[in-house]
Design an enzyme around this catalytic site. Structure first.
Site, PDB file in Angstrom:
ATOM      1  N   GLY A 147      10.359  31.892 -16.870  1.00  0.00           N
ATOM      2  CA  GLY A 147      11.183  30.974 -17.662  1.00  0.00           C
ATOM      3  C   GLY A 147      11.078  29.544 -17.175  1.00  0.00           C
ATOM      4  N   ASP A 148      12.090  28.752 -17.504  1.00  0.00           N
ATOM      5  CA  ASP A 148      12.013  27.324 -17.216  1.00  0.00           C
ATOM      6  C   ASP A 148      11.924  27.023 -15.721  1.00  0.00           C
ATOM      7  OD1 ASP A 148      14.666  28.132 -16.900  1.00  0.00           O
ATOM      8  OD2 ASP A 148      15.467  26.192 -17.521  1.00  0.00           O
ATOM      9  N   GLY A 149      12.663  27.743 -14.890  1.00  0.00           N
ATOM     10  CA  GLY A 149      12.574  27.533 -13.444  1.00  0.00           C
ATOM     11  C   GLY A 149      11.210  27.886 -12.893  1.00  0.00           C
ATOM     12  N   THR A 150      10.662  28.968 -13.386  1.00  0.00           N
ATOM     13  CA  THR A 150       9.332  29.391 -12.953  1.00  0.00           C
ATOM     14  C   THR A 150       8.279  28.379 -13.386  1.00  0.00           C
ATOM     15  OG1 THR A 150      10.024  31.695 -13.108  1.00  0.00           O
ATOM     16  CG2 THR A 150       7.656  31.286 -13.046  1.00  0.00           C
ATOM     17  N   ASP A 203      16.590  34.377 -22.347  1.00  0.00           N
ATOM     18  CA  ASP A 203      17.689  33.593 -22.907  1.00  0.00           C
ATOM     19  C   ASP A 203      17.227  32.375 -23.695  1.00  0.00           C
ATOM     20  OD1 ASP A 203      16.801  32.155 -20.767  1.00  0.00           O
ATOM     21  OD2 ASP A 203      18.732  32.025 -19.750  1.00  0.00           O
TER      22      ASP A 203
END
Length: 75
Positions: free
Chosen positions: A20-23, A51
């Site tokens: 996701g965005d953090g990754t 999400d």
């Protein structure tokens, strides 16, 4: 960084990062370090989200699709 040390030590020329965005932010950090060191390695981010928090893409792998893909390709 330990990840890029490992990429360099093992001689990887392709790295695929799924998340996701953090990754994806982490993938950019890894790419920046690979570039800074002048390594001949491609860093590819494959967006996956549960999400819908990856905002700049039109399509992504959702958890259920990924689970099905993983099960079908590892059996």
């Amino acid at each position: 960084t330990k990840i890029v040390d490992s990429i360099e030590h093992r001689g990887f020329n392709q790295v695929y990062i799924i998340g996701g965005d953090g990754t994806m932010r982490g993938a950019v950090t890894i790419y920046d370090e690979v570039k800074r060191r002048g390594l001949k390695a491609s860093v590819v981010g494959i967006p996956k989200t549960v999400d819908n928090d990856v905002g700049i893409i039109d399509w992504y792998v959702c958890l259920s699709e990924f689970a099905c893909f993983f099960l079908l390709t590892t059996m």
